[in-house]
Design a protein around this motif. Structure first.
Motif: not given
Length: 192
Positions: A97-98, A140-142, A150-151, A159-164
């Protein structure tokens, strides 16, 4: 009819079995005693997915399917693509991700997609099924759900990431769910 899924991910196996119903009995690699690290040396998702089915049918003479998936970022010329799981040179997703975020920098083009290709070898014939979901990479990750990229990925129309999202929400729109739905429809038609 038995069908081998080229995975040892019990959750993935259970999810697909629920979609397929009782006409096919799905088995994992462990179920057939396959502990090999199946090579993924292709340059496309389709090649990697097919490598899995070719490997299983040549060694075990079974009907089987396998998948490959990843993230394609337009501003990075489709990277990380087939190298999504090891983009940074390791399988550490935080590092992967970075690297994506670093390479994107402050680029205004953040369009991307997740893509899955499933290779099915059934009754002597090869078939492919594809699913994708368009979206964008955020800065950035959320979120803490899901895995992989996903983040940092928000699918179009959300409006949300897959990680949310909950797993149930994500599975309604994900690239893998779309490809599996095509596979399931094909299998049901074959056994109708």
């Amino acid at each position: 009819m038995e069908l081998i899924f080229a995975t040892n991910n019990a959750h993935k196996l259970e999810e697909v079995q629920a979609m397929v119903g009782d006409k096919f009995i799905l088995k994992s690699l462990a179920d057939i005693g396959c502990t090999d690290d199946i090579p993924e040396t292709g340059i496309t998702f389709q090649e990697n997915a097919q490598q899995k089915t070719d490997y299983l049918r040549s060694r075990y003479q079974v009907d089987c399917f396998g998948d490959d998936s990843g993230l394609e970022v337009d501003a990075l010329n489709g990277e990380p693509g087939v190298y999504s799981a090891r983009y940074s040179g390791s399988r550490d997703m935080e590092q992967n991700i970075d690297l994506v975020l670093s390479k994107l920098g402050d680029s205004s083009n953040r369009t991307a997609r997740f893509k899955t290709v499933i290779s099915l070898f059934l009754q002597g014939e090869q078939h492919f099924f594809e699913g994708s979901v368009e979206g964008r990479i955020i800065e950035q990750r959320i979120g803490t759900e899901g895995f992989g990229y996903d983040p940092i990925f928000i699918p179009d129309g959300y409006t949300q990431t897959f990680a949310e999202m909950s797993l149930a929400e994500k599975n309604k729109i994900s690239h893998r769910a779309k490809a599996i739905a095509k596979l399931v429809a094909f299998l049901k038609e074959k056994t109708a």
